[in-house]
Design a protein around this motif. Structure first.
Motif, PDB file in Angstrom:
ATOM      1  N   LEU A  43      26.572  19.639  40.762  1.00  0.00           N
ATOM      2  CA  LEU A  43      27.620  20.645  40.723  1.00  0.00           C
ATOM      3  C   LEU A  43      27.381  21.741  41.756  1.00  0.00           C
ATOM      4  O   LEU A  43      26.240  22.126  42.011  1.00  0.00           O
ATOM      5  CB  LEU A  43      27.678  21.280  39.328  1.00  0.00           C
ATOM      6  CG  LEU A  43      27.909  20.313  38.176  1.00  0.00           C
ATOM      7  CD1 LEU A  43      27.803  21.048  36.850  1.00  0.00           C
ATOM      8  CD2 LEU A  43      29.267  19.643  38.312  1.00  0.00           C
ATOM      9  N   PRO A  44      28.466  22.265  42.337  1.00  0.00           N
ATOM     10  CA  PRO A  44      28.305  23.367  43.298  1.00  0.00           C
ATOM     11  C   PRO A  44      27.529  24.547  42.700  1.00  0.00           C
ATOM     12  O   PRO A  44      26.746  25.187  43.389  1.00  0.00           O
ATOM     13  CB  PRO A  44      29.747  23.763  43.634  1.00  0.00           C
ATOM     14  CG  PRO A  44      30.554  22.534  43.351  1.00  0.00           C
ATOM     15  CD  PRO A  44      29.860  21.856  42.199  1.00  0.00           C
ATOM     16  N   GLU A  45      27.739  24.810  41.396  1.00  0.00           N
ATOM     17  CA  GLU A  45      27.017  25.905  40.747  1.00  0.00           C
ATOM     18  C   GLU A  45      25.509  25.643  40.752  1.00  0.00           C
ATOM     19  O   GLU A  45      24.707  26.567  40.908  1.00  0.00           O
ATOM     20  CB  GLU A  45      27.485  26.092  39.293  1.00  0.00           C
ATOM     21  CG  GLU A  45      28.952  26.440  39.165  1.00  0.00           C
ATOM     22  CD  GLU A  45      29.853  25.204  39.150  1.00  0.00           C
ATOM     23  OE1 GLU A  45      29.434  24.124  38.706  1.00  0.00           O
ATOM     24  OE2 GLU A  45      31.000  25.329  39.614  1.00  0.00           O
ATOM     25  N   GLU A  46      25.124  24.377  40.558  1.00  0.00           N
ATOM     26  CA  GLU A  46      23.710  24.032  40.563  1.00  0.00           C
ATOM     27  C   GLU A  46      23.110  24.217  41.953  1.00  0.00           C
ATOM     28  O   GLU A  46      21.984  24.686  42.097  1.00  0.00           O
ATOM     29  CB  GLU A  46      23.501  22.591  40.091  1.00  0.00           C
ATOM     30  CG  GLU A  46      23.811  22.386  38.632  1.00  0.00           C
ATOM     31  CD  GLU A  46      23.728  20.924  38.216  1.00  0.00           C
ATOM     32  OE1 GLU A  46      23.768  20.039  39.092  1.00  0.00           O
ATOM     33  OE2 GLU A  46      23.631  20.672  37.008  1.00  0.00           O
ATOM     34  N   SER A  48      24.146  26.335  44.208  1.00  0.00           N
ATOM     35  CA  SER A  48      24.051  27.781  44.390  1.00  0.00           C
ATOM     36  C   SER A  48      22.838  28.345  43.658  1.00  0.00           C
ATOM     37  O   SER A  48      22.073  29.132  44.221  1.00  0.00           O
ATOM     38  CB  SER A  48      25.342  28.446  43.895  1.00  0.00           C
ATOM     39  OG  SER A  48      25.240  29.845  44.006  1.00  0.00           O
ATOM     40  N   ASP A  49      22.644  27.929  42.398  1.00  0.00           N
ATOM     41  CA  ASP A  49      21.495  28.401  41.620  1.00  0.00           C
ATOM     42  C   ASP A  49      20.182  27.975  42.258  1.00  0.00           C
ATOM     43  O   ASP A  49      19.215  28.743  42.301  1.00  0.00           O
ATOM     44  CB  ASP A  49      21.567  27.882  40.184  1.00  0.00           C
ATOM     45  CG  ASP A  49      22.640  28.570  39.356  1.00  0.00           C
ATOM     46  OD1 ASP A  49      23.164  29.609  39.805  1.00  0.00           O
ATOM     47  OD2 ASP A  49      22.948  28.057  38.263  1.00  0.00           O
ATOM     48  N   LYS A  52      19.477  30.115  45.215  1.00  0.00           N
ATOM     49  CA  LYS A  52      19.144  31.493  44.812  1.00  0.00           C
ATOM     50  C   LYS A  52      17.822  31.563  44.067  1.00  0.00           C
ATOM     51  O   LYS A  52      17.381  32.636  43.680  1.00  0.00           O
ATOM     52  CB  LYS A  52      20.260  32.054  43.919  1.00  0.00           C
ATOM     53  CG  LYS A  52      21.555  32.286  44.639  1.00  0.00           C
ATOM     54  CD  LYS A  52      22.608  32.763  43.667  1.00  0.00           C
ATOM     55  CE  LYS A  52      23.953  32.938  44.347  1.00  0.00           C
ATOM     56  NZ  LYS A  52      25.012  33.286  43.373  1.00  0.00           N
TER      57      LYS A  52
END
Length: 59
Positions: A43-46, A48-49, A52
């Motif tokens: 996932l794109p959120e993963e 990003s995380d 970061k």
């Protein structure tokens, strides 16, 4: 394979490539995510995380 195409789980695109139904792909991703935590980043959120430093990957 014909049976899966008949059930709309697979299809053949205009370039003669096999295409999997989105729901089947998502189900497979969820199985992998549950059984092998952080072994794949889907996932794109993963992503990003991970970038970061909020997600640790076993890759």
């Amino acid at each position: 394979m014909d049976h899966l195409i008949e059930k709309s789980l697979l299809s053949i695109d205009l370039n003669n490539r096999i295409v999997m139904h989105n729901m089947i792909r998502e189900m497979g991703e969820n199985v992998i995510r549950e059984e092998y935590a952080n072994s794949r980043i889907w996932l794109p959120e993963e992503v990003s995380d991970l970038l970061k430093g909020k997600l640790v990957s076993n890759i």
